[in-house]
Design a protein around this motif. Structure first.
Motif, PDB file in Angstrom:
ATOM      1  N   SER A  70      26.746  60.467   8.241  1.00 19.98           N
ATOM      2  CA  SER A  70      25.284  60.415   8.149  1.00 19.98           C
ATOM      3  C   SER A  70      24.635  59.934   9.434  1.00 19.98           C
ATOM      4  N   THR A  71      25.434  59.457  10.386  1.00 15.45           N
ATOM      5  CA  THR A  71      24.884  58.916  11.625  1.00 15.45           C
ATOM      6  C   THR A  71      24.471  60.049  12.564  1.00 15.45           C
ATOM      7  N   SER A  72      23.297  59.926  13.119  1.00 12.71           N
ATOM      8  CA  SER A  72      22.823  60.909  14.089  1.00 12.71           C
ATOM      9  C   SER A  72      22.084  60.187  15.205  1.00 12.71           C
ATOM     10  N   ASN A  73      21.735  60.928  16.219  1.00 11.80           N
ATOM     11  CA  ASN A  73      21.037  60.367  17.361  1.00 11.80           C
ATOM     12  C   ASN A  73      19.596  60.848  17.343  1.00 11.80           C
ATOM     13  N   VAL A  74      18.673  59.938  17.045  1.00  7.18           N
ATOM     14  CA  VAL A  74      17.262  60.311  16.970  1.00  7.18           C
ATOM     15  C   VAL A  74      16.779  60.882  18.294  1.00  7.18           C
ATOM     16  N   LEU A  75      17.265  60.319  19.391  1.00  9.82           N
ATOM     17  CA  LEU A  75      16.813  60.773  20.705  1.00  9.82           C
ATOM     18  C   LEU A  75      17.126  62.249  20.907  1.00  9.82           C
ATOM     19  N   ALA A  76      18.349  62.648  20.566  1.00  9.26           N
ATOM     20  CA  ALA A  76      18.736  64.043  20.757  1.00  9.26           C
ATOM     21  C   ALA A  76      18.086  64.941  19.719  1.00  9.26           C
ATOM     22  N   ASP A  77      18.074  64.498  18.463  1.00  9.49           N
ATOM     23  CA  ASP A  77      17.528  65.326  17.390  1.00  9.49           C
ATOM     24  C   ASP A  77      16.035  65.586  17.561  1.00  9.49           C
ATOM     25  N   SER A  78      15.331  64.627  18.149  1.00 12.45           N
ATOM     26  CA  SER A  78      13.881  64.760  18.314  1.00 12.45           C
ATOM     27  C   SER A  78      13.497  65.173  19.731  1.00 12.45           C
ATOM     28  N   TYR A  79      14.473  65.591  20.527  1.00 12.71           N
ATOM     29  CA  TYR A  79      14.234  66.036  21.900  1.00 12.71           C
ATOM     30  C   TYR A  79      13.561  64.937  22.747  1.00 12.71           C
ATOM     31  N   ILE A  80      13.935  63.699  22.495  1.00 13.78           N
ATOM     32  CA  ILE A  80      13.355  62.588  23.257  1.00 13.78           C
ATOM     33  C   ILE A  80      14.193  62.361  24.512  1.00 13.78           C
ATOM     34  N   ASP A  81      13.559  62.532  25.663  1.00 14.17           N
ATOM     35  CA  ASP A  81      14.266  62.385  26.937  1.00 14.17           C
ATOM     36  C   ASP A  81      14.349  60.931  27.369  1.00 14.17           C
ATOM     37  N   ASN A  82      13.227  60.246  27.281  1.00 12.69           N
ATOM     38  CA  ASN A  82      13.171  58.847  27.708  1.00 12.69           C
ATOM     39  C   ASN A  82      12.563  58.014  26.593  1.00 12.69           C
ATOM     40  N   TYR A  83      13.180  56.863  26.324  1.00  9.46           N
ATOM     41  CA  TYR A  83      12.696  55.989  25.265  1.00  9.46           C
ATOM     42  C   TYR A  83      12.739  54.553  25.766  1.00  9.46           C
ATOM     43  N   ASN A  84      11.605  53.876  25.679  1.00 11.09           N
ATOM     44  CA  ASN A  84      11.545  52.482  26.108  1.00 11.09           C
ATOM     45  C   ASN A  84      10.756  51.671  25.093  1.00 11.09           C
ATOM     46  N   LEU A  85      11.429  50.759  24.432  1.00  6.01           N
ATOM     47  CA  LEU A  85      10.772  49.845  23.508  1.00  6.01           C
ATOM     48  C   LEU A  85      10.902  48.440  24.070  1.00  6.01           C
ATOM     49  N   TRP A  86       9.774  47.758  24.207  1.00  5.61           N
ATOM     50  CA  TRP A  86       9.759  46.389  24.714  1.00  5.61           C
ATOM     51  C   TRP A  86       9.197  45.452  23.648  1.00  5.61           C
ATOM     52  N   LEU A  87       9.926  44.401  23.372  1.00  2.00           N
ATOM     53  CA  LEU A  87       9.418  43.285  22.566  1.00  2.00           C
ATOM     54  C   LEU A  87       9.317  42.103  23.512  1.00  2.00           C
ATOM     55  N   LEU A  88       8.113  41.814  23.966  1.00  2.00           N
ATOM     56  CA  LEU A  88       7.917  40.816  25.013  1.00  2.00           C
ATOM     57  C   LEU A  88       7.728  39.423  24.429  1.00  2.00           C
ATOM     58  N   SER A  89       8.048  38.431  25.234  1.00  2.00           N
ATOM     59  CA  SER A  89       8.036  37.044  24.768  1.00  2.00           C
ATOM     60  C   SER A  89       6.638  36.550  24.408  1.00  2.00           C
ATOM     61  N   ASP A  90       5.590  37.254  24.842  1.00  2.00           N
ATOM     62  CA  ASP A  90       4.234  36.839  24.473  1.00  2.00           C
ATOM     63  C   ASP A  90       3.807  37.417  23.121  1.00  2.00           C
ATOM     64  N   GLY A  91       4.746  38.087  22.425  1.00  2.00           N
ATOM     65  CA  GLY A  91       4.440  38.630  21.108  1.00  2.00           C
ATOM     66  C   GLY A  91       3.877  40.037  21.128  1.00  2.00           C
ATOM     67  N   SER A  92       3.818  40.654  22.300  1.00  2.00           N
ATOM     68  CA  SER A  92       3.291  42.018  22.382  1.00  2.00           C
ATOM     69  C   SER A  92       4.422  43.034  22.285  1.00  2.00           C
ATOM     70  N   LEU A  93       4.039  44.252  21.923  1.00  2.00           N
ATOM     71  CA  LEU A  93       4.985  45.350  21.757  1.00  2.00           C
ATOM     72  C   LEU A  93       4.520  46.533  22.580  1.00  2.00           C
ATOM     73  N   GLN A  94       5.452  47.183  23.233  1.00  2.00           N
ATOM     74  CA  GLN A  94       5.133  48.380  23.996  1.00  2.00           C
ATOM     75  C   GLN A  94       6.203  49.430  23.729  1.00  2.00           C
ATOM     76  N   LEU A  95       5.760  50.628  23.385  1.00  2.00           N
ATOM     77  CA  LEU A  95       6.679  51.726  23.119  1.00  2.00           C
ATOM     78  C   LEU A  95       6.244  52.943  23.917  1.00  2.00           C
ATOM     79  N   PHE A  96       7.162  53.466  24.712  1.00  2.00           N
ATOM     80  CA  PHE A  96       6.890  54.657  25.507  1.00  2.00           C
ATOM     81  C   PHE A  96       8.034  55.646  25.291  1.00  2.00           C
ATOM     82  N   PHE A  97       7.700  56.909  25.146  1.00  2.00           N
ATOM     83  CA  PHE A  97       8.771  57.895  25.196  1.00  2.00           C
ATOM     84  C   PHE A  97       8.239  59.268  25.561  1.00  2.00           C
ATOM     85  N   ASP A  98       9.136  60.058  26.142  1.00  2.00           N
ATOM     86  CA  ASP A  98       8.835  61.419  26.562  1.00  2.00           C
ATOM     87  C   ASP A  98       9.693  62.378  25.746  1.00  2.00           C
TER      88      ASP A  98
END
Length: 243
Positions: A70-98
């Motif tokens: 049942s395991t798959s790779n979301v990045l490949a299945d969804s054609y995601i080239d770049n994925y960056n998720l940041w959980l920063l120490s100030d409590g903010s969240l940033q998500l970027f992907f192409d």
């Protein structure tokens, strides 16, 4: 008189010694109490998720069943080239992907015949007849098309906040407005009307997800497990590294 003087000196020395002993005793007790408070304070302050965390790897599990099949790779299945998720120490969240998909390959592999000028056509299913721009914009719902390479792409950026609960070993992320497109992925679209006009688009003013976390004892990295942008029946694991 000499004897009395000696007795007085002995008594004074004794009293001084007793006083010093009591002072040291109380000082020692006070330090031990302070140490207890400090230790307790340290345990309260030591949050294993404190820091700037970064994830560039995801796995998904169909129907939340964790098996090899049942395991798959979301990045490949969804054609995601770049994925960056940041959980920063100030409590903010940033998500970027192409995301990018090659329309020529997709058309020839699944739908029919490709022409750089005419686009994709299928002799049997006419609803797969798309010009290149229609195929990119209307079907894949991306906003960037490269005529030379036939690459259709989009870039998405999401912000928000996150909090952790050490007692439950959970991390709750709250994302700002997100357009979840027909493929159950975040979209570049930021306008609610434009998002909802997609065939299966769903504009959400906020999205909140709660992930359980576990810590790798060897690497010290954190694994988050929860759900993707579509439904709670789609589980994902995010692999976080401390930056």
């Amino acid at each position: 008189m000499e004897i009395i003087s000696k007795l007085f000196k002995i008594r004074t020395l004794f009293l001084s010694s007793v006083t010093m002993f009591i002072a040291l005793l109380f000082s020692s007790c006070e330090e031990q109490i302070d140490d207890l408070w400090d230790a307790d304070g340290d345990s309260q302050a030591t949050n294993p998720i404190i820091g700037d965390w970064y994830a560039d790897s995801i796995n998904s599990f169909s129907s939340c069943v964790k098996t090899e099949d049942s395991t798959s790779n979301v990045l490949a299945d969804s054609y995601i080239d770049n994925y960056n998720l940041w959980l920063l120490s100030d409590g903010s969240l940033q998500l970027f992907f192409d995301q990018s998909v090659n329309l020529k390959y997709e058309c020839e592999d699944y739908y029919g015949t490709w022409s750089n000028s005419e686009g994709c056509s299928d002799s049997y299913y006419e609803y797969y007849d798309y010009t290149p721009i229609e195929f990119c914009n209307n079907y894949y719902e991306h906003n960037q098309y490269n005529i030379e390479t036939t690459e259709c792409s989009q870039s998405a950026a999401i912000t928000g906040t996150w909090t952790s609960n050490e007692t439950n070993s959970t991390v709750t992320v709250k994302m700002d407005s997100v357009c979840v497109n027909s493929f159950d992925n975040p979209s570049y679209i930021t306008d609610p009307d434009a998002c909802n006009s997609l065939e299966y688009g769903n504009f959400k003013s906020t999205i909140e997800r709660t992930f359980t976390y576990s810590i790798d004892n060897v690497s010290g990295n954190v694994n988050l497990e929860g759900s993707w942008f579509n439904t709670d029946s789609s589980c994902v694991s995010l692999y976080m590294s401390l930056q």
